[in-house]
Design an enzyme around this catalytic site. Sequence first.
Site, short mmCIF file in Angstrom:
data_model
loop_
_atom_site.label_atom_id
_atom_site.label_comp_id
_atom_site.label_asym_id
_atom_site.label_seq_id
_atom_site.Cartn_x
_atom_site.Cartn_y
_atom_site.Cartn_z
N ASP A 49 -52.51 -94.02 51.71
CA ASP A 49 -52.91 -93.76 53.02
C ASP A 49 -54.59 -94.21 53.33
OD1 ASP A 49 -51.24 -91.73 53.82
OD2 ASP A 49 -52.28 -90.05 53.75
N HIS A 100 -50.17 -94.05 60.03
CA HIS A 100 -50.93 -93.12 60.00
C HIS A 100 -51.64 -93.13 60.78
CE1 HIS A 100 -52.76 -90.50 56.98
NE2 HIS A 100 -53.92 -90.54 56.91
N HIS A 104 -58.27 -93.40 62.47
CA HIS A 104 -58.06 -92.28 61.70
C HIS A 104 -58.84 -90.93 62.35
CE1 HIS A 104 -57.91 -89.40 58.18
NE2 HIS A 104 -57.60 -90.26 57.35
N HIS A 196 -55.21 -93.33 47.96
CA HIS A 196 -55.69 -93.07 48.91
C HIS A 196 -56.29 -94.81 48.30
CE1 HIS A 196 -55.36 -89.04 49.56
NE2 HIS A 196 -55.64 -89.32 51.35
#
Length: 261
Positions: A49, A100, A104, A196
């Site tokens: 991610d 994703h 963010h 990640h």
Amino acid sequence: MRGWWLVVLVVAAVALGYAVMPNIWTRVFKRTALRRVPAAGRRVALTFDDGPDPKYTPRLLDVLAQCGVRATFFVIAEKAMRHAEIVERMIREGHEVAVHGMRHVLVPVLPPRSAWEQVFTAAEKLRERFGLSIRWYRPTWGLCNLPALWWTRGGRRGLRMVTWSIMVGDWRRTAPGVLRSRILRRLHPGAILVLHDSDETWGSEAGAPERVIELMPELTEALAARGYRLGPLRDLLAAGVAAQPGTGDSSGAASVPLRPQ
């Protein structure tokens, strides 16, 4: 006074249904979002991610190539546009690219229009820029809201929500041996492992992806010694469907090619 209490109760009920209950549904009751593929047998989906990150992702791709492992990268669309050469390398080297989000951000607090942008506009930008067939969506921090959950249920709008069954706190600077031990303790057939490849997200510790890069060779060896194979999410779905011939894909989670066919 009673009128104000009624307003407060209504607002609280709406917030509960809009932002809280969808995450209880997916994270506590483990429903709707894809979090493991038991029928895939001794396979583990390796997913990353928060990238692409110019400092870490190319080096991660180097070590994955050395290990002969492919993965699914859940990318942030705005970062993918800025670092298109990294995404193009992912595709060339056979990795799977998924969405994703556009940025963010905390999805539960987004209004429906912004949630749509976070899910579908982001996926469309990746499709247009890279010619990808995008099927998977993982919400940032694994947290969704009611519109995002509703839109992605069963992949009916072309995207299926994916979470994970193994998370090991790799966003903090943690020794590779500790990360490996945590993964092995949680290991199970058809697991979806999330790691990640960026330290830019709120809550991440600077340099944490360095440990993830160091982890990959020893993790690959440790899993192989236990008869497990690492691969992208699409491989688990393909193995799961193959293990149940004639059943079709009732979950809506079919194997998806990197490019349209």
